[in-house]
Scaffold this motif. Structure first.
Motif, PDB file in Angstrom:
ATOM      1  N   GLN A 182      -7.152 -33.855 -33.147  1.00  7.84           N
ATOM      2  CA  GLN A 182      -6.617 -33.822 -31.686  1.00  7.84           C
ATOM      3  C   GLN A 182      -5.778 -35.084 -31.490  1.00  7.84           C
ATOM      4  O   GLN A 182      -6.089 -36.103 -31.818  1.00  7.84           O
ATOM      5  CB  GLN A 182      -7.624 -33.895 -30.549  1.00  7.84           C
ATOM      6  N   ARG A 225     -10.334 -35.964 -25.858  1.00 10.13           N
ATOM      7  CA  ARG A 225     -11.900 -36.521 -25.883  1.00 10.13           C
ATOM      8  C   ARG A 225     -12.270 -36.504 -27.507  1.00 10.13           C
ATOM      9  O   ARG A 225     -13.248 -37.280 -27.626  1.00 10.13           O
ATOM     10  CB  ARG A 225     -12.716 -35.709 -25.238  1.00 10.13           C
ATOM     11  N   ASP A 284      -6.047 -26.789 -29.101  1.00 10.71           N
ATOM     12  CA  ASP A 284      -6.194 -25.509 -29.224  1.00 10.71           C
ATOM     13  C   ASP A 284      -5.528 -24.942 -30.384  1.00 10.71           C
ATOM     14  O   ASP A 284      -5.509 -23.673 -31.052  1.00 10.71           O
ATOM     15  CB  ASP A 284      -5.524 -24.923 -27.842  1.00 10.71           C
ATOM     16  N   GLY A 296     -13.537 -28.767 -31.009  1.00 12.99           N
ATOM     17  CA  GLY A 296     -14.809 -28.369 -30.544  1.00 12.99           C
ATOM     18  C   GLY A 296     -15.244 -26.885 -31.227  1.00 12.99           C
ATOM     19  O   GLY A 296     -14.352 -26.112 -31.205  1.00 12.99           O
ATOM     20  N   GLN A 329     -20.245 -33.249 -27.430  1.00 10.18           N
ATOM     21  CA  GLN A 329     -21.089 -32.401 -26.994  1.00 10.18           C
ATOM     22  C   GLN A 329     -20.885 -31.868 -25.575  1.00 10.18           C
ATOM     23  O   GLN A 329     -20.458 -32.661 -24.747  1.00 10.18           O
ATOM     24  CB  GLN A 329     -22.525 -33.065 -26.918  1.00 10.18           C
ATOM     25  N   GLY A 362     -21.780 -32.494 -15.503  1.00 12.98           N
ATOM     26  CA  GLY A 362     -22.104 -31.687 -14.456  1.00 12.98           C
ATOM     27  C   GLY A 362     -21.444 -32.015 -12.976  1.00 12.98           C
ATOM     28  O   GLY A 362     -21.556 -31.397 -11.956  1.00 12.98           O
TER      29      GLY A 362
HETATM   30  O1  PRT Z   1      -4.482 -31.661 -24.796  1.00 13.60           O
HETATM   31  P1  PRT Z   1      -5.431 -30.836 -25.461  1.00 13.60           P
HETATM   32  O2  PRT Z   1      -5.116 -29.403 -25.651  1.00 13.60           O
HETATM   33  O3  PRT Z   1      -5.616 -31.391 -26.980  1.00 13.60           O
HETATM   34  O4  PRT Z   1      -6.779 -31.431 -24.999  1.00 13.60           O
HETATM   35  P2  PRT Z   1      -7.748 -30.702 -23.778  1.00 13.60           P
HETATM   36  O5  PRT Z   1      -7.435 -31.181 -22.529  1.00 13.60           O
HETATM   37  O6  PRT Z   1      -7.758 -29.149 -23.995  1.00 13.60           O
HETATM   38  O7  PRT Z   1      -9.109 -31.295 -24.458  1.00 13.60           O
HETATM   39  P3  PRT Z   1     -10.203 -32.396 -24.099  1.00 13.60           P
HETATM   40  O8  PRT Z   1      -9.604 -33.583 -24.746  1.00 13.60           O
HETATM   41  O9  PRT Z   1     -10.507 -32.304 -22.484  1.00 13.60           O
HETATM   42  O10 PRT Z   1     -11.509 -31.777 -24.981  1.00 13.60           O
HETATM   43  C1  PRT Z   1     -11.517 -31.739 -26.203  1.00 13.60           C
HETATM   44  C2  PRT Z   1     -13.153 -30.992 -26.418  1.00 13.60           C
HETATM   45  O11 PRT Z   1     -13.948 -32.164 -26.218  1.00 13.60           O
HETATM   46  C3  PRT Z   1     -13.304 -29.508 -25.994  1.00 13.60           C
HETATM   47  O12 PRT Z   1     -12.680 -28.627 -26.520  1.00 13.60           O
HETATM   48  C4  PRT Z   1     -14.773 -29.722 -26.021  1.00 13.60           C
HETATM   49  O13 PRT Z   1     -15.167 -29.267 -27.204  1.00 13.60           O
HETATM   50  C5  PRT Z   1     -15.159 -31.075 -25.860  1.00 13.60           C
HETATM   51  N1  PRT Z   1     -15.839 -31.648 -24.531  1.00 13.60           N
HETATM   52  C6  PRT Z   1     -16.619 -32.436 -24.153  1.00 13.60           C
HETATM   53  C7  PRT Z   1     -15.149 -31.480 -23.397  1.00 13.60           C
HETATM   54  C8  PRT Z   1     -15.957 -31.930 -22.323  1.00 13.60           C
HETATM   55  N2  PRT Z   1     -16.951 -32.341 -23.041  1.00 13.60           N
HETATM   56  C9  PRT Z   1     -15.800 -31.660 -20.787  1.00 13.60           C
HETATM   57  N3  PRT Z   1     -16.602 -32.248 -20.139  1.00 13.60           N
HETATM   58  N4  PRT Z   1     -13.997 -30.656 -22.799  1.00 13.60           N
HETATM   59  C10 PRT Z   1     -13.723 -30.480 -21.746  1.00 13.60           C
HETATM   60  N5  PRT Z   1     -14.661 -31.048 -20.606  1.00 13.60           N
HETATM   61  C11 PRT Z   1     -14.232 -30.930 -19.113  1.00 13.60           C
HETATM   62  C12 PRT Z   1     -14.496 -29.566 -18.733  1.00 13.60           C
HETATM   63  O14 PRT Z   1     -13.666 -28.416 -18.989  1.00 13.60           O
HETATM   64  C13 PRT Z   1     -14.500 -29.908 -17.138  1.00 13.60           C
HETATM   65  O15 PRT Z   1     -13.234 -29.905 -16.602  1.00 13.60           O
HETATM   66  O16 PRT Z   1     -14.701 -31.906 -18.177  1.00 13.60           O
HETATM   67  C14 PRT Z   1     -14.970 -31.376 -17.098  1.00 13.60           C
HETATM   68  C15 PRT Z   1     -16.446 -31.205 -16.784  1.00 13.60           C
HETATM   69  O17 PRT Z   1     -16.984 -32.421 -17.025  1.00 13.60           O
HETATM   70  P4  PRT Z   1     -18.211 -32.930 -16.529  1.00 13.60           P
HETATM   71  O18 PRT Z   1     -18.850 -34.348 -16.991  1.00 13.60           O
HETATM   72  O19 PRT Z   1     -17.799 -33.415 -15.061  1.00 13.60           O
HETATM   73  O20 PRT Z   1     -19.235 -32.007 -16.466  1.00 13.60           O
END
Ligand code: PRT
Ligand code: ZN
Length: 298
Positions: free
Chosen positions: A11, A15, A55, A72, A102, A173
């Motif tokens: 990536q 994250r 992605d 992921g 995770q 959460g």
């Molecule tokens: O730009 P690019 O497309 O590369 O990045 P992205 O924005 O699609 O991905 P990114 O960096 O956010 O996340 C990369 C990967 O990290 C994901 O595909 C998951 O495998 C993993 N990961 C772990 C997470 C989270 N934790 C997470 N909390 N990906 C996303 N989230 C988001 C979730 O979608 C929601 O919006 O965080 C929010 C929820 O978090 P909480 O802590 O409030 O529950």
């Protein structure tokens, strides 16, 4: 760039970025990256890093443009289901689960609604960025629920009137709480995963990939593992191994001036909690030292 070099997709910015580069560095890879360049050049191994959106990682491997990738499980599985249903089939495999990234792919329901389970959603609509995973899950449950794809801000779908519920990634959460959503069934427990191409590669590439995956495995194992040293009554060895999960046969050394107490050294492959050390003390162990490990090759 020569074809003999292996390309690993990671990536670009998100994250998983720092964890992925650190993991590869711990495997011994030294790479240089010019400012704003999307390629990291491996200086001591025939390996280059491609910095891309997460992605795109499964696609790059599917198309054999990269041989390995770190992404992921959620993203990889979504693509795998699509590819399994295609003529070409899925051309990547899940090689190794890592110890970062995770999260859970989880259903969530508006607090203000009466929906609390997917079984309440017959004939209704769920918004998600993971339509293939969600559709498969619902099909396996025999449920007739519509799935609409959102590429971001999924948690807004119910208040926008686009769906009755959502299925999205959750870690702490907090996001669900802020949007007045209640967490429901978990569809997938996800972590960052190493993907590899299942296409035939040259012998030298295969050898490097095998070596790298072995090193990744070693880094993961060592991150949790500890080397434990203690003095203990000779007859407590059985109890010691029972208290320390994931240990191999302990090394037992004599101690000067005693026949009943020995020095015991073990590698414990799981987290060592204070409770475990207190348990060891209770069965007679003393001078207990817990030391972190740096490298491990099994
Ligand atoms: O730009 P690019 O497309 O590369 O990045 P992205 O924005 O699609 O991905 P990114 O960096 O956010 O996340 C990369 C990967 O990290 C994901 O595909 C998951 O495998 C993993 N990961 C772990 C997470 C989270 N934790 C997470 N909390 N990906 C996303 N989230 C988001 C979730 O979608 C929601 O919006 O965080 C929010 C929820 O978090 P909480 O802590 O409030 O529950
Ligand atoms: Zn993404």
């Amino acid at each position: 760039m020569s074809e003999t070099r292996i390309k690993i997709a990671i990536q670009k910015s998100g994250r998983l970025t720092e964890h992925s580069t650190t993991l590869l560095q711990k495997c011994g890879l030294i790479f240089s990256q010019a400012k704003n360049q999307l390629i990291g050049y491996g200086e001591n191994m025939p390996i280059d890093l491609m910095f891309v959106r997460d992605d795109d990682i499964p696609d790059l491997i599917q198309e054999n443009l990269c041989s390995l990738g770190i992404v992921g499980k959620n993203v990889a599985l979504e693509k795998k289901i699509a590819m399994d249903n295609s003529k070409q089939g899925c051309l990547f495999s899940f090689e190794e689960n890592l110890n970062f990234g995770q999260c859970r792919l989880t259903f969530a329901y508006p607090e203000s609604s009466s929906y609390r389970s997917i079984y309440d959603l017959e004939g209704k609509t769920i918004a998600t960025s993971y339509p293939n995973i969600v559709k498969k899950f619902l099909k396996e449950k025999g449920l007739n629920v519509y799935v609409t794809q959102f590429s971001g801000a999924v948690e807004l779908a119910p208040s926008l009137g686009k769906a009755e519920a959502i299925c999205d990634l959750v870690s702490t959460g907090n996001t669900l709480k802020v949007h007045n959503l209640i967490q429901g069934e978990v569809v997938l427990d996800s972590v960052a995963t190493v993907l590899r191409s299942t296409q035939v590669l040259s012998d030298s590439k295969e050898a490097w990939i095998k070596k790298l995956i072995e090193r990744i495995n070693g880094v993961i194992q060592v991150s949790e593992s500890k080397y434990i040293m203690m003095h203990a009554p000779k007859d407590s060895l059985q109890k010691i191994t029972e208290l320390l999960p994931g240990t191999e046969a302990p090394t037992v050394l004599p101690l000067e001036g005693t026949n009943t107490t020995v020095a015991v050294h073990v590698v414990c492959k799981e987290t060592v909690f204070w409770e475990t050390l207190e348990g060891l003390k209770k069965i007679g162990a003393s001078s207990i030292l817990v030391v972190p490990l740096e490298k491990m090759l099994m």
